[in-house]
Design a protein around this motif. Structure first.
Motif, mmCIF file in Angstrom:
data_model
loop_
_atom_site.group_PDB
_atom_site.id
_atom_site.type_symbol
_atom_site.label_atom_id
_atom_site.label_comp_id
_atom_site.label_asym_id
_atom_site.label_seq_id
_atom_site.Cartn_x
_atom_site.Cartn_y
_atom_site.Cartn_z
ATOM 1 N N LEU A 104 111.520 -24.133 47.759
ATOM 2 C CA LEU A 104 112.186 -22.891 48.153
ATOM 3 C C LEU A 104 111.192 -21.930 48.820
ATOM 4 C CD1 LEU A 104 115.106 -22.101 47.837
ATOM 5 C CD2 LEU A 104 114.570 -21.122 45.601
ATOM 6 N N PHE A 105 109.993 -21.869 48.254
ATOM 7 C CA PHE A 105 108.966 -20.981 48.829
ATOM 8 C C PHE A 105 108.650 -21.395 50.270
ATOM 9 C CE2 PHE A 105 104.499 -19.684 49.571
ATOM 10 C CZ PHE A 105 104.651 -18.317 49.408
ATOM 11 N N ARG A 106 108.625 -22.700 50.514
ATOM 12 C CA ARG A 106 108.357 -23.198 51.870
ATOM 13 C C ARG A 106 109.345 -22.604 52.884
ATOM 14 N NH1 ARG A 106 108.002 -29.569 53.634
ATOM 15 N NH2 ARG A 106 107.975 -29.209 55.873
ATOM 16 N N LYS A 107 110.610 -22.525 52.444
ATOM 17 C CA LYS A 107 111.639 -21.963 53.344
ATOM 18 C C LYS A 107 111.366 -20.493 53.655
ATOM 19 C CE LYS A 107 115.559 -24.777 51.888
ATOM 20 N NZ LYS A 107 116.669 -24.812 50.983
ATOM 21 N N CYS A 108 110.654 -19.816 52.780
ATOM 22 C CA CYS A 108 110.411 -18.368 52.954
ATOM 23 C C CYS A 108 109.183 -18.089 53.810
ATOM 24 C CB CYS A 108 110.204 -17.701 51.591
ATOM 25 S SG CYS A 108 111.567 -17.951 50.456
ATOM 26 N N ILE A 109 108.345 -19.086 54.053
ATOM 27 C CA ILE A 109 107.063 -18.833 54.739
ATOM 28 C C ILE A 109 107.261 -18.217 56.138
ATOM 29 C CG2 ILE A 109 104.961 -19.913 55.673
ATOM 30 C CD1 ILE A 109 104.983 -21.757 53.196
ATOM 31 N N PRO A 110 108.186 -18.745 56.985
ATOM 32 C CA PRO A 110 108.334 -18.113 58.304
ATOM 33 C C PRO A 110 108.685 -16.622 58.203
ATOM 34 C CG PRO A 110 109.467 -20.226 58.233
ATOM 35 C CD PRO A 110 109.040 -19.932 56.835
#
Ligand code: NAP
Ligand code: FE
Length: 360
Positions: free
Chosen positions: A215-221
């Motif tokens: 989920l955190f990966r999705k927030c990086i951008p």
């Protein structure tokens, strides 16, 4: 293996689930910071929910960042005078942690600022948590990190107070400034990473870590861009809560202990105070299998790429004398339980070096 998560997690608007507050007590002590809960609507929502089920309340709105034991004692005195029998924390980790300490003091009126920490396992009144930052995961942990001015540091209070209910509503975070969003998001990431790397990590905690990192990966951008949709805010909030569930099982690791002095002595926000050590800390792992799993789950090609992302999100500009670093190192090295969960043998010189190399 033990997996413990007694907190009821409610995702959505608190007023739609107000009946859950009914059996908790007769008068709530609402504990919050100075202003954010008034601006983002969370305080009004909680008061509205309490009124709808005929529960009285008082508001203590003087919890500072990194709450001091003395402030908790003031809240306890007011809450006892008002006859409160449960506590609702609204805000970032600071008011949520404060709520846990106050709940113990209300239940045990002889306990004050001087004897709360490490006083065995004390009972508490029920605590409800309404997070308005997405970082600490305090809504799903038993910990409270409090500032002990006599000891000259921040310290976990050594008690076990899981909130009975966590109300998760990302709408309170829509106007959170970019810098607070980034530092708190990195705190959530650090919880996931440190839980995973801990020797106490287990099959069940890792399920939450892996979902959290995905989920955190999705927030990086969005974190890099500094613009957040409602969906980004919701993803960051759930990432944070998953991080809380994970560290509730394992605790955190050395970067958190190193960071407490950065916050106490150099006023560095909690999330930045941990993550500033990640390049040196993660590079120090002899076996990098789990470090590489974190890198892969976040979609990076190597550790350097992950660390570059961190550098883009936060800038740390502090200076420390050698004597200061020796004092901070000494504090970390006394926290033997935390050191024991780090997978490698680590010396005082190693910690000193991580401090030195991370502080330009
Ligand atoms: P915080 O110290 O609770 O709050 C930081 C700032 O953010 C305050 O100025 C606060 O304002 C503001 N704020 C809160 N919600 C906001 C919103 N929705 N919009 C705009 N501003 C908002 O920050 P935190 O990073 O969440 O918590 C840090 C504390 O939690 C530290 O003491 C840390 O050690 C602890 N912690 C605890 C755990 C645990 O498991 N218990 C884990 C990690 C960290 P107001 O004062 O006006 O509210
Ligand atoms: Fe943290």
């Amino acid at each position: 293996m033990i997996f413990e998560m007694p907190t009821k997690i409610v995702v959505g608007a608190i007023n739609e689930q107000a009946q859950l507050l009914k059996d908790l007590g007769t008068k709530a002590c609402i504990v919050t910071g100075f202003s954010s809960s008034k601006k983002n609507g969370s305080l009004d929502d909680v008061i509205g929910a309490l009124k709808s089920v005929d529960i009285n309340y008082m508001v203590f709105d003087r919890i500072e960042e990194n709450p001091k034991l003395e402030t908790l004692e003031q809240a306890k005195d007011e809450a006892l005078k008002e006859g409160c029998d449960f506590v609702i924390g609204i805000g970032g980790g600071s008011p949520l942690d404060a709520a846990k300490g106050i709940a113990i003091m209300i239940k045990n009126p002889h306990i004050g600022a001087n004897n709360l920490v490490g006083n065995g396992k004390l009972d508490a009144t029920p605590v409800v948590a309404v997070p308005t930052t997405a970082g600490t995961g305090s809504e799903t942990t038993q910990y409270a990190i409090l500032t002990d001015t006599k000891l000259g540091t921040k310290i976990n209070f050594g008690q076990k107070v899981f909130p009975v209910i966590a109300f998760l509503d990302a709408k309170y975070m829509m106007d959170m400034p970019v810098d607070v969003t980034r530092s708190t998001a990195l705190d959530a990431f650090s919880h996931l990473a440190e839980s995973f790397l801990s020797l106490r990590s287990n099959m069940l905690s890792e399920i939450f870590v892996k979902e959290g990192l995905t989920l955190f990966r999705k927030c990086i951008p969005a974190l890099l861009e500094g613009i957040f949709t409602k969906e980004d805010r919701e993803n960051l909030l759930i990432t944070s809560t998953l991080g809380g569930i994970a560290i509730a099982q394992t605790g955190t690791l050395i970067p958190h202990t190193m960071g407490y002095s950065m916050t106490y002595y150099k006023q560095i926000p909690h999330g930045i105070a941990n993550i500033m050590f990640y390049r040196e800390y993660l590079s120090s792992f002899k076996d990098k299998t789990k470090v590489n799993t974190i890198v892969e789950l976040l979609g990076f090609k190597d550790l350097a790429e992950l660390c570059n992302m961190i550098d883009k999100l936060v800038e740390v500009k502090i200076s420390c004398t050698d004597d200061e670093i020796k004092k901070y190192t000494d504090y970390v090295f006394r926290e033997k339980a935390k050191l024991a969960n780090h997978p490698d043998h680590i010396t005082e010189q190693d910690i000193y070096r991580i401090y030195r190399e991370s502080i330009s």
